[in-house]
Design an enzyme around this catalytic site. Structure first.
Site, PDB file in Angstrom:
ATOM      1  N   GLU A   1      -7.303 -15.347  -9.741  1.00  0.00           N
ATOM      2  CA  GLU A   1      -6.704 -14.361  -8.842  1.00  0.00           C
ATOM      3  C   GLU A   1      -6.064 -13.214  -9.623  1.00  0.00           C
ATOM      4  OE1 GLU A   1      -5.503 -17.577  -5.334  1.00  0.00           O
ATOM      5  OE2 GLU A   1      -3.942 -16.855  -6.681  1.00  0.00           O
TER       6      GLU A   1
ATOM      7  N   LYS B   1      -1.977  -7.646  -3.229  1.00  0.00           N
ATOM      8  CA  LYS B   1      -0.635  -7.072  -3.287  1.00  0.00           C
ATOM      9  C   LYS B   1      -0.410  -6.160  -4.495  1.00  0.00           C
ATOM     10  CE  LYS B   1       1.932 -10.740  -5.732  1.00  0.00           C
ATOM     11  NZ  LYS B   1       0.956 -11.805  -6.043  1.00  0.00           N
TER      12      LYS B   1
ATOM     13  N   HIS C   1      -0.080 -20.755 -11.268  1.00  0.00           N
ATOM     14  CA  HIS C   1       0.082 -19.356 -11.693  1.00  0.00           C
ATOM     15  C   HIS C   1       0.914 -19.374 -12.967  1.00  0.00           C
ATOM     16  CE1 HIS C   1       0.732 -15.098 -11.774  1.00  0.00           C
ATOM     17  NE2 HIS C   1       0.156 -14.901 -10.605  1.00  0.00           N
TER      18      HIS C   1
END
Ligand SMILES: *Cc1c(COP(=O)(O)O)cnc(C)c1O
Length: 398
Positions: free
Chosen positions: A280, A77, A205
């Protein structure tokens, strides 16, 4: 001489008026200005995002070197341009997706679905069916409802549990929307055991553009606690996913990836050797590879304050500014800096990128404004609102 314009956290100061040597050093961080000028000589119309794929490659290599135990899986994204994805495939980077449209993009480029991580904590039933049929194996969850939904649609799914972790010091905190609390984790682990689900790992995250070096080590310590819960329920953890958040340079100081690497490596000590550890990164891999080239379409004095309007705004690549995120700017003028409000071209009052930006007093209609390190979350967020074109992505000629 070129003038780099910037702001401190409080605004209102010149960060630097640099000599050529300094400017060259500064451009080390981002796209080489010669590449920008070349694109302009070729008659490119603004706004456009100039992307230097060699920067993407260099960032991928730097990330791997800094944290050797981590397998990077790019968060598509951040910038889904196929040329970006192709370079990352060449560099052996894997992928993390938010949607099945991103999955299709990857499959079209020959990416193996087994290596794709579906890390959006909320996925529609249709998306789960589609991903499973395409061969995706890894699915995140952070609630009992999502656990039951995934197990109903994809009984063989390899699951990883997104846990809550502090996002202190991140420019874009994500806690609140996602991440299970320890109590919720306990319920999820028990229910996963009851459903005979394949609960395989943990993820977190730390928040995007995380400027706090501690957050990853805290996240890993929290993950270890959840691994303990999994052990008690006779699950054998096989995955630890450290998520994204690795920061890039804009105007505030950030920890270097090498420092984060040292902290992460120390925090990983004691975990089983065969535990797969992935990350990520989104922003880190693409931000410095892009410069958004825009032009001043108009200026105005309003109640004694100067306004500068660009052909790219909040709806056309600069969405990240809405919560106070500030980019380094560059112009070709050398006048004294005066506090200016930088706004986009639409009629929407939300379309204001920066207050108190110190822009050269001689900056005029038609001048270029270069927005540095804009390769991430820029064109990916762009719309055609008010009928203005989205910035075209232009690949730098090398
Ligand atoms: C957006 C996102 C990322 C990438 O975050 P960056 O801050 O760009 O590194 C990684 N993982 C998940 C689940 C995300 O939603």
């Amino acid at each position: 001489m070129r003038r780099w314009v910037g702001w401190s956290a409080k605004g209102l100061v010149w960060l630097a008026v640099m000599s050529r040597t300094d400017a060259d050093a500064a451009s080390d961080r981002g796209v080489d200005l010669a590449l920008v000028q070349q694109a302009l000589r070729q008659g490119r119309k603004t706004p456009f995002l100039l992307l230097d794929l060699e920067r993407v490659r260099a960032q991928a290599r730097r990330f791997k070197a800094a944290i050797p135990r981590l397998e990077p899986h790019y968060a598509v994204k951040a910038n889904p341009h196929p040329a970006v994805l192709a370079v990352l495939i060449e560099e052996g980077v894997g992928f993390e997706i938010a949607s099945v449209a991103e999955l299709d993009l990857l499959l079209g480029l020959g990416v193996a679905p087994e290596g794709v991580f579906y890390s959006n904590p909320i996925k529609s039933r249709e998306s789960l069916q589609y991903a499973a049929r395409a061969g995706v194996q890894w699915y995140v969850l952070d609630s009992l409802d999502e656990l039951r939904k995934i197990v109903a649609v994809v009984p063989k799914a390899k699951l990883y549990l997104r846990i809550e972790t502090p996002n202190t010091g991140a420019e874009w905190p994500l806690t609140g929307k996602f991440g299970a609390t320890p109590d919720e984790c306990r319920d999820i682990v028990e229910e996963a055991a009851r459903l005979h689900a394949d609960l395989a790992g943990v993820t977190f995250h730390v928040g995007s553009q995380c400027r706090n070096l501690e957050n990853w080590a805290i996240g890993i310590a929290n993950a270890k606690r959840i691994f303990g819960m999994m052990d008690e329920a006779r699950f054998v953890p096989r995955l630890l996913d450290l998520g994204g958040g690795y920061p890039v340079h804009h105007l505030k100081p950030v920890p270097e990836i090498e420092a984060i690497g040292e902290s992460v490596t120390a925090a990983l000590a004691g975990l089983p050797e065969d535990l797969r550890v992935i990350a990520e990164p989104g922003r880190f891999l693409v931000s410095d590879a892009g410069v958004l080239v825009s032009r001043v379409v108009g200026t105005a004095m309003r109640r004694g304050r100067r306004w500068v309007y660009l052909d790219a705004g909040v709806f056309h690549g600069l969405m990240e500014t809405v919560e106070g995120f500030r980019y380094a700017l560059h112009t070709e003028r050398s006048g004294r800096g005066v506090p200016s409000t930088l706004a986009g071209p639409t009629c929407d009052s939300l379309d204001v990128m920066m207050q108190e930006a110190m822009l050269p007093e001689d900056l005029q209609e038609g001048d270029y404004v270069f927005i540095a390190s804009a390769g991430a979350y820029s064109t990916a967020y762009a719309t055609r609102f008010n009928g203005f074109p989205m910035p075209e992505v232009v690949l730098a000629a090398r």
